[in-house]
Design an enzyme around this catalytic site. Structure first.
Site, PDB file in Angstrom:
ATOM      1  N   TYR A  33      38.138  54.118  31.297  1.00 43.29           N
ATOM      2  CA  TYR A  33      39.286  54.288  30.414  1.00 43.29           C
ATOM      3  C   TYR A  33      39.450  53.094  29.501  1.00 43.29           C
ATOM      4  O   TYR A  33      38.831  52.044  29.705  1.00 43.29           O
ATOM      5  CB  TYR A  33      40.561  54.522  31.235  1.00 43.29           C
ATOM      6  CG  TYR A  33      41.135  53.264  31.866  1.00 43.29           C
ATOM      7  CD1 TYR A  33      40.532  52.683  32.979  1.00 43.29           C
ATOM      8  CD2 TYR A  33      42.273  52.649  31.348  1.00 43.29           C
ATOM      9  CE1 TYR A  33      41.048  51.530  33.542  1.00 43.29           C
ATOM     10  CE2 TYR A  33      42.793  51.496  31.918  1.00 43.29           C
ATOM     11  CZ  TYR A  33      42.182  50.942  33.012  1.00 43.29           C
ATOM     12  OH  TYR A  33      42.680  49.789  33.571  1.00 43.29           O
ATOM     13  N   LYS A 147      35.303  49.128  33.208  1.00 42.29           N
ATOM     14  CA  LYS A 147      36.729  49.509  33.226  1.00 42.29           C
ATOM     15  C   LYS A 147      36.878  50.921  33.795  1.00 42.29           C
ATOM     16  O   LYS A 147      37.131  51.890  33.070  1.00 42.29           O
ATOM     17  CB  LYS A 147      37.318  49.401  31.807  1.00 42.29           C
ATOM     18  CG  LYS A 147      38.841  49.368  31.790  1.00 42.29           C
ATOM     19  CD  LYS A 147      39.337  48.849  30.461  1.00 42.29           C
ATOM     20  CE  LYS A 147      40.845  48.944  30.303  1.00 42.29           C
ATOM     21  NZ  LYS A 147      41.602  48.157  31.254  1.00 42.29           N
TER      22      LYS A 147
HETATM   23  N1  PDD Z   1      44.556  46.491  31.461  1.00 44.99           N
HETATM   24  N2  PDD Z   1      41.874  42.689  33.454  1.00 44.99           N
HETATM   25  C1  PDD Z   1      42.196  43.885  33.967  1.00 44.99           C
HETATM   26  C2  PDD Z   1      41.904  44.154  35.400  1.00 44.99           C
HETATM   27  C3  PDD Z   1      42.782  44.867  33.151  1.00 44.99           C
HETATM   28  O1  PDD Z   1      43.076  46.076  33.660  1.00 44.99           O
HETATM   29  C4  PDD Z   1      43.063  44.559  31.795  1.00 44.99           C
HETATM   30  C5  PDD Z   1      43.675  45.577  30.867  1.00 44.99           C
HETATM   31  C6  PDD Z   1      42.728  43.291  31.309  1.00 44.99           C
HETATM   32  C7  PDD Z   1      42.964  42.891  29.884  1.00 44.99           C
HETATM   33  O2  PDD Z   1      42.130  43.612  29.021  1.00 44.99           O
HETATM   34  P1  PDD Z   1      42.570  43.928  27.514  1.00 44.99           P
HETATM   35  O3  PDD Z   1      42.887  42.608  26.900  1.00 44.99           O
HETATM   36  O4  PDD Z   1      41.386  44.563  26.947  1.00 44.99           O
HETATM   37  O5  PDD Z   1      43.776  44.821  27.571  1.00 44.99           O
HETATM   38  C8  PDD Z   1      42.131  42.378  32.160  1.00 44.99           C
HETATM   39  C9  PDD Z   1      45.091  47.576  30.679  1.00 44.99           C
HETATM   40  C10 PDD Z   1      46.094  47.097  29.662  1.00 44.99           C
HETATM   41  C11 PDD Z   1      45.645  48.630  31.627  1.00 44.99           C
HETATM   42  O6  PDD Z   1      44.980  48.886  32.616  1.00 44.99           O
HETATM   43  O7  PDD Z   1      46.700  49.204  31.362  1.00 44.99           O
END
Ligand code: PDD
Length: 297
Positions: A33, A147
């Site tokens: 995702y 992810k």
């Molecule tokens: N989460 N680390 C983890 C485990 C994450 O799930 C996320 C993002 C990040 C930061 O990634 P980015 O800067 O690309 O948003 C780091 C999203 C926001 C979520 O799961 O809702």
């Protein structure tokens, strides 16, 4: 107005949107995702999110549901139909529908779901954008750089934070090192004044906001080190802040109940908050080229 979702080629009222009970995302968490921030009707760091999506799919040998240009058109259409000016768009790709069997199916087509929702406007005042964090053990698997929708350990960690009245759970691995937040990248200014964030490998997600912030810092000549912190170093830090598509640059002013620094946002977080705000507003930076150094794609 009812929300509209995109599900495998159709725009449907979200209350009627459904996936097959044998979708592998549902049965095995066999999917990936992305969450993209929508600010002023525009996507923030789209190129980075699409590059990371492609990487996640590649790592799991899930076919791409469509080319980036087509995907972007669908993302825009979902945002348009839901009339989102400020909020997020969520997209999920699973390996598809197949008779339940752990091994990959031969002929399943990937399933694509996209939803969007309104959210608060981008924060303007960093002093009103602080939060608190708690530390919890990192019990995740060995490929969290992908992810995937397998987020149970992250959910358990975030729930611990909620129960403690905190915004985020900062994960500590078995060796006593900080990995990342349950849904955020962790940054700190250590006791010597050095801005640090953990290097990328299989044990953290390569954050798109992390990549954008790094590109912005490189353009602005701000020094930092890709060097992780121990739990003890985190506790001694002058500043701790988080980055993510939904946290932007967010200072943590207490850690496990103790004040971080003087308990207010520090100068480094302030500077990066400003830089990132301007970037999110669409100021001249095209960070995606610079961010290609940052491990995404
Ligand atoms: N989460 N680390 C983890 C485990 C994450 O799930 C996320 C993002 C990040 C930061 O990634 P980015 O800067 O690309 O948003 C780091 C999203 C926001 C979520 O799961 O809702």
């Amino acid at each position: 107005m009812s929300r509209i979702a995109y599900v495998n080629g159709r725009y449907v009222p979200q209350r009627d949107a459904a996936v097959n009970v044998e979708d592998r995302g549902y049965q095995f968490g066999d999917g990936v995702y992305e969450v993209i921030h929508v600010h002023d009707g525009r996507f923030v760091d789209t190129d980075l999110h699409l590059a990371r999506l492609a990487r996640s799919l590649r790592e799991l040998a899930i076919a791409r549901p469509m080319e980036d240009a087509a995907l972007l058109a669908v993302l825009r259409e979902v945002v348009r139909r839901n009339r989102i000016r400020e909020g997020i768009v969520y997209m999920q790709v699973s390996r598809g529908v197949a008779r339940r069997d752990h091994a990959f199916p031969r002929d399943a087509a990937p399933a694509l779901v996209i939803t969007a929702r309104h959210g608060a406007a981008f924060p303007r005042d960093i002093d009103a954008w602080t939060g608190t964090a708690v530390t919890v053990p990192d019990i995740r698997w060995g490929r969290v750089d992908i992810k995937t929708v397998n987020l149970l350990p992250n959910c358990l960690a975030k729930q611990k934070a909620r129960e403690a009245g905190a915004y985020e759970a900062i994960l500590i691995d078995r060796d006593g090192n900080v990995t990342e937040g349950s849904s955020t990248t962790v940054w700190a200014v250590d006791a010597e004044g050095v801005l640090r964030t953990r290097h990328l490998d299989h044990h953290i997600l390569p954050g798109c906001t992390r990549a954008a912030v790094i590109a912005l810092m490189e353009a602005a000549g701000i020094r930092f080190e890709e060097r992780g912190l121990t739990e003890a170093e985190l506790r001694a830090a002058r500043e701790i802040f988080l980055t993510s598509a939904t946290s932007y640059v967010k200072p943590m002013v207490r850690l496990d109940g103790a004040a971080v620094g003087d308990g207010t946002p520090g100068p480094v977080a302030r500077r990066l908050f400003e830089l990132f705000s301007r970037h999110a507003d669409g100021a001249a930076h095209n960070v995606s080229r610079l961010a290609s150094f940052s491990g995404i794609g």
